[in-house]
Design a protein around this motif. Structure first.
Motif, mmCIF file in Angstrom:
data_model
loop_
_atom_site.group_PDB
_atom_site.id
_atom_site.type_symbol
_atom_site.label_atom_id
_atom_site.label_comp_id
_atom_site.label_asym_id
_atom_site.label_seq_id
_atom_site.Cartn_x
_atom_site.Cartn_y
_atom_site.Cartn_z
ATOM 1 N N LEU A 6 0.689 10.007 0.192
ATOM 2 C CA LEU A 6 0.720 8.558 0.042
ATOM 3 C C LEU A 6 -0.502 8.068 -0.715
ATOM 4 C CD1 LEU A 6 1.665 5.695 0.652
ATOM 5 C CD2 LEU A 6 0.654 5.908 2.940
ATOM 6 N N ARG A 7 -1.653 8.582 -0.366
ATOM 7 C CA ARG A 7 -2.889 8.160 -1.019
ATOM 8 C C ARG A 7 -2.846 8.469 -2.518
ATOM 9 N NH1 ARG A 7 -8.370 10.685 1.292
ATOM 10 N NH2 ARG A 7 -7.877 12.169 -0.360
ATOM 11 N N ALA A 8 -2.368 9.669 -2.878
ATOM 12 C CA ALA A 8 -2.257 10.043 -4.295
ATOM 13 C C ALA A 8 -1.257 9.150 -5.019
ATOM 14 C CB ALA A 8 -1.854 11.509 -4.411
ATOM 15 N N HIS A 9 -0.190 8.765 -4.318
ATOM 16 C CA HIS A 9 0.811 7.904 -4.956
ATOM 17 C C HIS A 9 0.242 6.508 -5.194
ATOM 18 C CE1 HIS A 9 4.958 7.445 -6.252
ATOM 19 N NE2 HIS A 9 4.962 6.242 -5.703
ATOM 20 N N LEU A 10 -0.559 6.011 -4.268
ATOM 21 C CA LEU A 10 -1.216 4.728 -4.482
ATOM 22 C C LEU A 10 -2.113 4.776 -5.710
ATOM 23 C CD1 LEU A 10 -2.250 3.754 -0.843
ATOM 24 C CD2 LEU A 10 -0.611 2.545 -2.265
ATOM 25 N N GLU A 11 -2.854 5.865 -5.867
ATOM 26 C CA GLU A 11 -3.742 6.011 -7.031
ATOM 27 C C GLU A 11 -2.963 5.883 -8.335
ATOM 28 O OE1 GLU A 11 -5.392 9.860 -6.521
ATOM 29 O OE2 GLU A 11 -6.136 9.420 -4.495
ATOM 30 N N ALA A 12 -1.760 6.452 -8.365
ATOM 31 C CA ALA A 12 -0.989 6.498 -9.609
ATOM 32 C C ALA A 12 -0.037 5.331 -9.775
ATOM 33 C CB ALA A 12 -0.189 7.808 -9.666
ATOM 34 N N SER A 13 0.417 4.737 -8.651
ATOM 35 C CA SER A 13 1.589 3.860 -8.741
ATOM 36 C C SER A 13 1.425 2.498 -8.085
ATOM 37 C CB SER A 13 2.793 4.570 -8.102
ATOM 38 O OG SER A 13 2.955 5.863 -8.626
ATOM 39 N N TYR A 14 0.247 2.154 -7.607
ATOM 40 C CA TYR A 14 0.044 0.862 -6.959
ATOM 41 C C TYR A 14 -0.807 -0.026 -7.857
ATOM 42 C CZ TYR A 14 -1.504 -2.591 -3.508
ATOM 43 O OH TYR A 14 -1.793 -3.767 -2.849
ATOM 44 N N ALA A 15 -0.192 -1.075 -8.362
ATOM 45 C CA ALA A 15 -0.839 -1.901 -9.389
ATOM 46 C C ALA A 15 -2.029 -2.690 -8.863
ATOM 47 C CB ALA A 15 0.186 -2.856 -9.999
ATOM 48 N N ASN A 16 -2.073 -2.983 -7.566
ATOM 49 C CA ASN A 16 -3.127 -3.850 -7.037
ATOM 50 C C ASN A 16 -4.267 -3.098 -6.355
ATOM 51 O OD1 ASN A 16 -1.890 -6.383 -7.767
ATOM 52 N ND2 ASN A 16 -0.408 -6.008 -6.142
ATOM 53 N N LEU A 17 -4.315 -1.783 -6.509
ATOM 54 C CA LEU A 17 -5.284 -0.982 -5.768
ATOM 55 C C LEU A 17 -6.723 -1.413 -6.056
ATOM 56 C CD1 LEU A 17 -5.825 1.377 -3.872
ATOM 57 C CD2 LEU A 17 -5.700 2.914 -5.843
ATOM 58 N N LEU A 18 -7.100 -1.494 -7.323
ATOM 59 C CA LEU A 18 -8.470 -1.877 -7.669
ATOM 60 C C LEU A 18 -8.725 -3.349 -7.376
ATOM 61 C CD1 LEU A 18 -8.970 0.108 -10.989
ATOM 62 C CD2 LEU A 18 -9.984 0.595 -8.772
ATOM 63 N N TRP A 19 -7.719 -4.182 -7.582
ATOM 64 C CA TRP A 19 -7.904 -5.619 -7.340
ATOM 65 C C TRP A 19 -8.188 -5.882 -5.868
ATOM 66 C CZ3 TRP A 19 -5.726 -9.522 -4.452
ATOM 67 C CH2 TRP A 19 -6.048 -10.825 -4.827
ATOM 68 N N VAL A 20 -7.442 -5.238 -4.983
ATOM 69 C CA VAL A 20 -7.658 -5.448 -3.556
ATOM 70 C C VAL A 20 -9.068 -5.012 -3.165
ATOM 71 C CG1 VAL A 20 -6.920 -4.706 -1.260
ATOM 72 C CG2 VAL A 20 -5.213 -5.319 -2.969
ATOM 73 N N ARG A 21 -9.538 -3.924 -3.771
ATOM 74 C CA ARG A 21 -10.901 -3.485 -3.473
ATOM 75 C C ARG A 21 -11.946 -4.421 -4.065
ATOM 76 N NH1 ARG A 21 -14.078 1.409 -6.348
ATOM 77 N NH2 ARG A 21 -13.936 -0.182 -7.975
ATOM 78 N N ASP A 22 -11.809 -4.744 -5.358
ATOM 79 C CA ASP A 22 -12.876 -5.447 -6.072
ATOM 80 C C ASP A 22 -12.873 -6.954 -5.841
ATOM 81 O OD1 ASP A 22 -13.567 -2.978 -7.073
ATOM 82 O OD2 ASP A 22 -12.479 -3.244 -8.957
ATOM 83 N N VAL A 23 -11.704 -7.539 -5.631
ATOM 84 C CA VAL A 23 -11.617 -8.995 -5.463
ATOM 85 C C VAL A 23 -11.534 -9.371 -3.987
ATOM 86 C CG1 VAL A 23 -10.309 -11.078 -6.033
ATOM 87 C CG2 VAL A 23 -10.571 -9.254 -7.735
ATOM 88 N N ARG A 24 -10.665 -8.716 -3.260
ATOM 89 C CA ARG A 24 -10.548 -9.025 -1.829
ATOM 90 C C ARG A 24 -11.636 -8.359 -0.999
ATOM 91 N NH1 ARG A 24 -4.134 -8.917 -0.505
ATOM 92 N NH2 ARG A 24 -3.686 -11.063 -1.115
ATOM 93 N N GLY A 25 -12.232 -7.313 -1.554
ATOM 94 C CA GLY A 25 -13.325 -6.660 -0.845
ATOM 95 C C GLY A 25 -12.895 -5.639 0.197
ATOM 96 N N LEU A 26 -11.688 -5.097 0.078
ATOM 97 C CA LEU A 26 -11.255 -4.069 1.021
ATOM 98 C C LEU A 26 -12.067 -2.793 0.788
ATOM 99 C CD1 LEU A 26 -9.279 -3.145 3.233
ATOM 100 C CD2 LEU A 26 -7.717 -2.433 1.407
#
Length: 500
Positions: A44-64
């Motif tokens: 699942l984690r590898a699939h998020l890296e490749a296929s989840y469009a909001n991964l960096l945004w949630v980290r960088d903007v929302r601060g997750l």
């Protein structure tokens, strides 16, 4: 004390049920395979890296904090003793992203239940034959149409001065709200899902079937669902707007509170409510074969149109579109490794998104109705060219009413009108669902548990570059709170409209 026969029977039943429950718990723990769940989590984690469009945004903007989230999930899996607990660990992991389009789609069934389900649905799996002789009610039922509640939000129905207009030839409810100094027209769009409007389906099929010369199979059904019914809805929307204008309104409020979204006819629906040219929002999309293949397929369709005679202006648009689609496809194939996100809070040095010149409507941010009339690929260049509609059916002051249940395509509706300076937004911040799944998205089935995960493959960007996942913030917040009753909400909303 001796028990009665009924008491003894009850004790036996309770004991038996307790033994069954104990056996279930013991069996669940005995069959638990922690390593299999760990492997699923890594998949699942590898699939998020490749296929989840909001991964960096949630980290960088929302601060997750992805590093802390990963550690917390790993600990939860270490502590799990049953499949249920391990599944909850993965569900909690996904819930941390607070993304309405990121979720577990279904849980894998046991083999016995899978066989039962397949046999149960076997008759339903075969589509009901449709042709020119099929009655509208039969066709619409076979295609999954239903009739959802299309009435106004109670916050409007309870407001002083609310008067419903007589039913017109439209599925869209209309009303007038008499307030001090203004006669408001009210228009309700309860959903942008075509299947929510069975009466429109009935009317659309009555004319659509007349052109059928044989069975209506997959392509025919798709054309009906995604073009003919939206065209009917747009015609009925035009009738509702005309009814409101004829009622002598000063201003118009479009109620999309509780509207959970739908399909692409949302774009022409918004354009019908303004005489302004509304630029389509940009879309950032995944660096992924899902997108590169789609873009190359679209470039190929444009190339076919270029093989046919085209007016000079249209040919230039088509050539520019083919070049842009090819360049975007090339960019989508440039990799970005995000695997260090889970261990290094500063990583990565790249993005898994392409943020080039591409729009929610297609290759172009706007094309006038009737453009590219000789090009079969015209709707790929600008989605609005798929539909029959006239922009600017209303040209007065406009507000869009939203709340926390306004989501997805309904957020697009509010955002495109607001960013195009055609409307102001009233109510509460929207759900924040944002862009969803193009072409079905890139779901993954976890190998051992069978959990099917869906995740968005794009970001829809506001005029200021903000991800629509942040929600649409109203220009004029209505002073209500979660849990307020209809009358309280009505007073708050009426007061907000009075202040405009």
């Amino acid at each position: 004390m001796r028990l009665s026969r009924r008491g003894r029977r009850r004790r036996i039943i309770v004991s038996a049920l307790a033994l069954v429950a104990l056996s279930w718990v013991i069996g669940e723990r005995a069959c638990f395979d922690r390593e299999a769940w760990r492997a699923d989590y890594l998949q699942l984690r590898a699939h998020l890296e490749a296929s989840y469009a909001n991964l960096l945004w949630v980290r960088d903007v929302r601060g997750l904090d992805l590093v802390a989230l990963d550690q917390r999930t790993q600990r939860a899996l270490d502590d799990a003793a049953t499949d249920r607990q391990a599944r909850r660990a993965l569900e909690d992991f996904l819930a941390a992203f607070a993304d309405g389009h990121l979720h577990v789609d279904r849980v894998k069934l046991s083999k016995r239940l899978e066989r039962w389900w397949a046999e149960l649905g076997r008759d339903d799996a075969a589509p009901v034959p449709l042709d020119g002789e099929t009655a509208p009610d039969v066709a619409c039922a076979a295609l999954g149409f239903g009739e959802r509640d299309g009435d106004f939000d109670p916050a409007l129905r309870e407001a002083d001065g609310f008067t419903r207009l007589p039913t017109s030839d439209s599925v869209f409810a209309t009303a007038v709200l008499e307030r001090p100094g203004a006669r408001w027209g009210l228009l309700r769009i309860g959903s942008f899902d075509p299947r929510a409007y069975a009466p429109a389906c009935l009317r659309a099929w009555a004319s659509y079937r007349g052109a059928l010369t044989g069975p209506c199979e997959e392509a025919c059904r798709d054309a009906f669902l995604y073009t003919a019914v939206p065209d009917q809805l747009l015609a009925e929307l035009a009738a509702a707007i005309e009814q409101l204008v004829a009622a002598g309104i000063d201003r118009l409020a479009v109620d999309v509170m509780g509207n959970g979204g739908g399909s692409d006819w949302v774009d022409p629906a918004a354009r019908m409510l303004s005489t302004k040219t509304l630029p389509c929002p940009r879309v950032a999309f995944l660096r992924h074969p899902h997108w590169s293949a789609r873009l190359r397929a679209r470039a190929a369709e444009v190339a076919e149109d270029l093989q046919k005679p085209q007016p000079d202006g249209d040919r230039a648009l088509l050539e520019r579109a083919r070049a842009r689609l090819t360049a975007l496809a090339d960019e989508a194939e440039v990799p970005c490794d995000l695997s260090r996100l889970w261990t290094d809070a500063a990583a990565p040095g790249c993005s898994n998104l392409v943020a080039g010149e591409y729009y929610a409507c297609g290759v172009y941010e706007w094309l006038a109705p009737g453009s590219l009339a000789g090009a079969d690929a015209r709707a790929l260049l600008f989605e609005g060219l798929r539909y029959a509609y006239t922009p600017g059916r209303y040209d007065g002051p406009l507000v869009v009413l939203v709340d926390g249940r306004t989501a997805s395509a309904a957020e697009y509706f509010a955002a495109i009108l607001r960013d195009g300076e055609a409307a102001s937004i009233v109510g509460a911040r929207t759900s924040g669902a944002g862009c969803g799944y193009t072409g079905g998205g890139v779901p993954v089935v976890l190998e051992r548990s069978g959990l099917r995960i869906r995740m968005p493959d794009c970001q829809r960007l506001r005029r200021d570059g903000q991800n629509e996942l942040a929600g649409v913030t109203p220009d004029h917040p209505a002073p209500w709170r979660d849990g307020d009753d209809a009358s309280t909400r009505a007073r708050a909303l009426a007061a907000t409209l009075d202040s405009l």
